[in-house]
Design a protein around this motif. Structure first.
Motif, PDB file in Angstrom:
ATOM      1  N   PHE A 130       0.863  -1.083  -0.093  1.00  9.88           N
ATOM      2  CA  PHE A 130       0.037  -0.156  -0.151  1.00  9.88           C
ATOM      3  C   PHE A 130       0.729   1.379  -0.030  1.00  9.88           C
ATOM      4  O   PHE A 130       0.617   2.332  -0.703  1.00  9.88           O
ATOM      5  N   ARG A 131       1.758   1.121   1.035  1.00  6.39           N
ATOM      6  CA  ARG A 131       2.723   2.421   0.950  1.00  6.39           C
ATOM      7  C   ARG A 131       3.536   2.701  -0.419  1.00  6.39           C
ATOM      8  O   ARG A 131       3.866   4.122  -0.632  1.00  6.39           O
ATOM      9  N   GLU A 132       4.040   1.517  -1.030  1.00  5.77           N
ATOM     10  CA  GLU A 132       4.926   1.800  -2.035  1.00  5.77           C
ATOM     11  C   GLU A 132       3.838   2.074  -3.353  1.00  5.77           C
ATOM     12  O   GLU A 132       4.295   2.800  -4.279  1.00  5.77           O
ATOM     13  N   MET A 133       2.621   1.758  -3.538  1.00  8.59           N
ATOM     14  CA  MET A 133       1.728   1.942  -4.617  1.00  8.59           C
ATOM     15  C   MET A 133       0.614   3.204  -4.522  1.00  8.59           C
ATOM     16  O   MET A 133      -0.113   3.578  -5.200  1.00  8.59           O
ATOM     17  N   ASN A 134       0.795   3.588  -3.189  1.00  7.96           N
ATOM     18  CA  ASN A 134      -0.300   4.572  -2.910  1.00  7.96           C
ATOM     19  C   ASN A 134      -0.335   5.859  -3.840  1.00  7.96           C
ATOM     20  O   ASN A 134       0.830   6.564  -4.018  1.00  7.96           O
ATOM     21  N   LYS A 136      -3.359   8.665  -6.011  1.00  8.53           N
ATOM     22  CA  LYS A 136      -4.568   9.166  -6.235  1.00  8.53           C
ATOM     23  C   LYS A 136      -5.311   8.257  -7.210  1.00  8.53           C
ATOM     24  O   LYS A 136      -6.666   8.100  -7.221  1.00  8.53           O
ATOM     25  N   ASP A 137      -4.444   7.171  -8.069  1.00 10.93           N
ATOM     26  CA  ASP A 137      -5.159   6.394  -8.744  1.00 10.93           C
ATOM     27  C   ASP A 137      -5.693   5.101  -8.152  1.00 10.93           C
ATOM     28  O   ASP A 137      -6.451   4.054  -8.685  1.00 10.93           O
ATOM     29  N   LEU A 138      -4.801   4.691  -6.932  1.00 12.07           N
ATOM     30  CA  LEU A 138      -5.170   3.392  -6.329  1.00 12.07           C
ATOM     31  C   LEU A 138      -6.616   3.398  -5.675  1.00 12.07           C
ATOM     32  O   LEU A 138      -6.952   4.205  -5.035  1.00 12.07           O
ATOM     33  N   ARG A 139      -7.414   2.284  -5.978  1.00 14.79           N
ATOM     34  CA  ARG A 139      -8.473   2.071  -5.548  1.00 14.79           C
ATOM     35  C   ARG A 139      -8.620   0.849  -4.984  1.00 14.79           C
ATOM     36  O   ARG A 139      -9.418   0.600  -4.006  1.00 14.79           O
ATOM     37  N   TRP A 140      -7.767  -0.071  -5.346  1.00 12.77           N
ATOM     38  CA  TRP A 140      -8.147  -1.477  -4.878  1.00 12.77           C
ATOM     39  C   TRP A 140      -6.782  -2.201  -4.567  1.00 12.77           C
ATOM     40  O   TRP A 140      -5.701  -2.015  -5.500  1.00 12.77           O
ATOM     41  N   LEU A 141      -6.427  -3.139  -3.590  1.00 13.28           N
ATOM     42  CA  LEU A 141      -5.456  -3.864  -3.471  1.00 13.28           C
ATOM     43  C   LEU A 141      -5.751  -5.380  -3.223  1.00 13.28           C
ATOM     44  O   LEU A 141      -6.521  -5.684  -2.674  1.00 13.28           O
ATOM     45  N   VAL A 142      -5.087  -6.059  -3.967  1.00  8.55           N
ATOM     46  CA  VAL A 142      -5.237  -7.455  -4.316  1.00  8.55           C
ATOM     47  C   VAL A 142      -4.088  -8.290  -3.869  1.00  8.55           C
ATOM     48  O   VAL A 142      -2.791  -8.002  -4.151  1.00  8.55           O
ATOM     49  N   MET A 143      -4.019  -8.942  -2.715  1.00  5.52           N
ATOM     50  CA  MET A 143      -2.992  -9.861  -1.951  1.00  5.52           C
ATOM     51  C   MET A 143      -3.262 -11.198  -2.244  1.00  5.52           C
ATOM     52  O   MET A 143      -4.325 -11.822  -2.463  1.00  5.52           O
ATOM     53  N   GLY A 144      -1.952 -11.843  -2.676  1.00  2.00           N
ATOM     54  CA  GLY A 144      -2.178 -13.366  -3.143  1.00  2.00           C
ATOM     55  C   GLY A 144      -0.610 -13.815  -2.867  1.00  2.00           C
ATOM     56  O   GLY A 144       0.381 -13.375  -2.396  1.00  2.00           O
ATOM     57  N   ASP A 145      -0.821 -15.369  -2.870  1.00  2.00           N
ATOM     58  CA  ASP A 145       0.506 -16.155  -2.797  1.00  2.00           C
ATOM     59  C   ASP A 145       1.216 -16.399  -4.002  1.00  2.00           C
ATOM     60  O   ASP A 145       0.640 -15.953  -5.165  1.00  2.00           O
ATOM     61  N   ASP A 146       2.319 -16.719  -4.052  1.00  2.00           N
ATOM     62  CA  ASP A 146       3.129 -17.009  -5.444  1.00  2.00           C
ATOM     63  C   ASP A 146       2.677 -18.027  -6.229  1.00  2.00           C
ATOM     64  O   ASP A 146       3.008 -18.294  -7.452  1.00  2.00           O
ATOM     65  N   ASP A 147       1.799 -18.786  -5.598  1.00  2.00           N
ATOM     66  CA  ASP A 147       0.995 -19.879  -6.509  1.00  2.00           C
ATOM     67  C   ASP A 147      -0.467 -19.635  -6.471  1.00  2.00           C
ATOM     68  O   ASP A 147      -1.202 -20.260  -6.776  1.00  2.00           O
ATOM     69  N   SER A 148      -0.865 -18.423  -6.312  1.00  2.00           N
ATOM     70  CA  SER A 148      -2.176 -17.815  -6.729  1.00  2.00           C
ATOM     71  C   SER A 148      -2.247 -17.419  -8.156  1.00  2.00           C
ATOM     72  O   SER A 148      -1.356 -16.681  -8.801  1.00  2.00           O
ATOM     73  N   ILE A 149      -3.393 -17.862  -8.999  1.00  2.00           N
ATOM     74  CA  ILE A 149      -3.557 -17.561 -10.311  1.00  2.00           C
ATOM     75  C   ILE A 149      -4.610 -16.595 -10.429  1.00  2.00           C
ATOM     76  O   ILE A 149      -5.919 -16.742  -9.964  1.00  2.00           O
ATOM     77  N   ALA A 201      -7.356  -0.758   3.086  1.00  2.00           N
ATOM     78  CA  ALA A 201      -5.795  -1.020   2.979  1.00  2.00           C
ATOM     79  C   ALA A 201      -5.209   0.292   3.570  1.00  2.00           C
ATOM     80  O   ALA A 201      -4.272  -0.165   4.468  1.00  2.00           O
ATOM     81  N   LYS A 202      -5.730   1.417   3.651  1.00  2.00           N
ATOM     82  CA  LYS A 202      -5.158   2.274   4.166  1.00  2.00           C
ATOM     83  C   LYS A 202      -5.279   2.449   5.822  1.00  2.00           C
ATOM     84  O   LYS A 202      -4.256   2.776   6.483  1.00  2.00           O
ATOM     85  N   ALA A 203      -6.513   1.649   6.395  1.00  2.00           N
ATOM     86  CA  ALA A 203      -6.661   1.702   7.794  1.00  2.00           C
ATOM     87  C   ALA A 203      -5.523   0.725   8.264  1.00  2.00           C
ATOM     88  O   ALA A 203      -5.125   0.616   9.385  1.00  2.00           O
ATOM     89  N   ILE A 204      -5.473  -0.500   7.301  1.00  2.00           N
ATOM     90  CA  ILE A 204      -4.766  -1.667   7.838  1.00  2.00           C
ATOM     91  C   ILE A 204      -3.401  -1.140   7.961  1.00  2.00           C
ATOM     92  O   ILE A 204      -2.470  -1.415   9.015  1.00  2.00           O
ATOM     93  N   ALA A 205      -2.776  -0.594   7.017  1.00  2.00           N
ATOM     94  CA  ALA A 205      -1.389   0.215   7.039  1.00  2.00           C
ATOM     95  C   ALA A 205      -0.951   1.134   8.159  1.00  2.00           C
ATOM     96  O   ALA A 205       0.029   1.128   8.751  1.00  2.00           O
TER      97      ALA A 205
END
Length: 455
Positions: A130-134, A136-149, A201-205
């Motif tokens: 979140f901090r790296e990608m924050n 004005k265009d950011l709306r959604w954050l998608v988290m996953g594993d390295d074996d998530s498709i 995402a902002k609140a968790i950060a």
């Protein structure tokens, strides 16, 4: 007296309320909770809301291990789009020489700080991406594993239906009932992916450190994410197109009866048998993706039609498989997956095993399908042709009760669908059997008519 937090019998956390340790832990937790709740804000007045959500509004945070990257990089390659998708891959250590130079077809990587438990590292990655990608265009954050498709076009389509300025925590339950029971039915499982709107995402950060201190004992980051968001008053929005895939063996029965929702993700395909006969795991993944590239909106979507003169029911999981039954079955029956698969424990325990209905495997010729798998996809100007080939002989007699109309001679099924993607999947598509010629069946998709019954 105690509370028990468990995932499986060997993984138990106990807080002894009557002990000095338990009282101290609860006292510390209360202090932490009091300190972090006043500090976050869910309002996001600066977000841009004047355009539909697109891929540039989404950031991906993928968490992996360097030692696994040598073969799991193929999973990421299958869906990551250089110069289109944005985000980071978080590794536990720097990549070794065999992974360098770093492939431009992978997300840029970052190395997590050393000496941190894996569960904490995964949880903290939410704040890091979140901090790296924050912006004005950011709306959604998608988290996953390295074996998530991930199926990014479908993710965009689904997220367009939500107000990204509101607090949303979106995820999928595991298919395995006992895992939901041992953990919670209110958690999005991390392998299937977790989607957070910008305010969440902002609140968790903002509270990541205190939330880690309170819930670090839980041992897994998706459980910590659920607890942290729940304490903010945010409940999981369950999406049935996100699949943890806590299944073993042949998952073709599961994929052939997908719910009527867009496919957003699946996980740990290496834990099951290859999805297509005659192909390994990597080949199976890229073969499925050949269909997804053409039309993600229809991938794995189940469509059922009937040939009344022959008393056949035909079920198509677009881009994956097609089944011919020598009986007339309603869609309400065929939407239940055939239990070709096993759940996560071996040997199978006494049920309930899954969070969905299933049908048992059968040698009854009136119930057992003839099975066909995707061979090729051909895209035209206004329509798409997918071809499915018989996987093997069924080796059963014809169904006598429906007239002995065998389908043994059918070797191919051709499915014609519109080239226009479906933006709203509020109802499945219907289809017509337009020809049975020699060893081929031809099927054509269309929108269902008002009041049409698929039975």
């Amino acid at each position: 007296m105690y509370f028990s937090f468990t995932r499986e019998p060997s993984f138990i956390f106990m807080i002894l309320l009557g002990s000095e340790f338990g009282a101290l832990l609860i006292f510390r937790s209360i202090l932490c909770l009091n300190s972090y709740f006043p500090s976050f804000q869910l309002a996001s007045p600066t977000l841009q809301t004047d355009s539909p959500t697109n891929l540039t509004h989404i950031a991906f945070g993928i968490v992996g291990a360097e030692r696994l990257m040598h073969y799991r990089k193929h999973y990421i390659n299958s869906w990551w789009r250089p110069n289109a998708t944005r985000g980071f891959l978080f590794l536990d250590t720097s990549p070794n020489a065999s992974l360098l130079p770093w492939s431009p077809s992978l997300p840029p990587y970052k190395v997590s700080p050393p000496g941190i438990k894996t569960s904490i590292r995964l949880f903290r990655a939410i704040a890091e991406v979140f901090r790296e990608m924050n912006s004005k265009d950011l709306r959604w954050l998608v988290m996953g594993d390295d074996d998530s498709i991930f199926f990014v076009d479908n993710i965009v389509t689904v997220l367009q239906q939500y107000d990204h300025t509101k607090p949303y925590y979106i995820g999928g339950l595991t298919e395995w009932f006992l895992a939901d029971y041992w953990y919670t039915f209110h958690m999005g499982y991390g392998g299937a992916g977790i989607i957070l709107s910008y305010p969440v995402a902002k609140a968790i950060a903002a509270v990541i450190e205190n939330c880690t201190r309170v819930y670090g004992y839980m041992g897994i980051y998706d459980h910590m994410t659920m607890a942290c968001t729940s304490d903010m008053g945010i409940t999981l929005t369950v999406n049935k197109g996100m699949h943890q895939m806590d299944l073993h063996g042949d998952v073709s029965g599961f994929f052939s009866s997908h719910p009527n929702v867009p496919l957003l993700s699946f996980h740990r395909m290496h834990a099951a048998s290859p999805y297509f006969p005659g192909k390994n795991h990597t080949e199976s993944l890229y073969h499925l993706m050949t269909a997804a590239v053409v039309d993600q909106s229809r991938i794995l979507q189940m469509t059922v039609c009937h040939n009344r003169p022959l008393n056949w029911s035909i079920s198509v999981s677009w881009g994956y498989s097609a089944y011919i039954y020598e009986s007339i079955f309603p869609r309400s029956h065929l939407q239940k997956p055939i239990e070709t698969f096993n759940h996560w424990t071996r040997p199978p325990n006494q049920g309930p095993n899954y969070i969905f209905d299933t049908r048992p495997l059968s040698n009854n010729p009136c119930e057992a399908p003839h099975v066909f798998f995707l061979d090729r996809v051909e895209s035209g100007h206004d329509q798409t042709l997918t071809t499915y080939l018989r996987s093997k002989p069924r080796d059963l007699k014809p169904c006598a009760s429906s007239g002995n109309h065998t389908a043994d001679f059918i070797m191919e099924i051709h499915v014609i669908s519109p080239s226009i993607s479906r933006k709203e999947i509020d109802r499945c598509e219907c289809c017509d059997v337009v020809g049975v010629d020699g060893g081929k069946v031809e099927i054509k998709y269309r929108e269902c008519r008002m009041g049409e019954i698929i039975a």
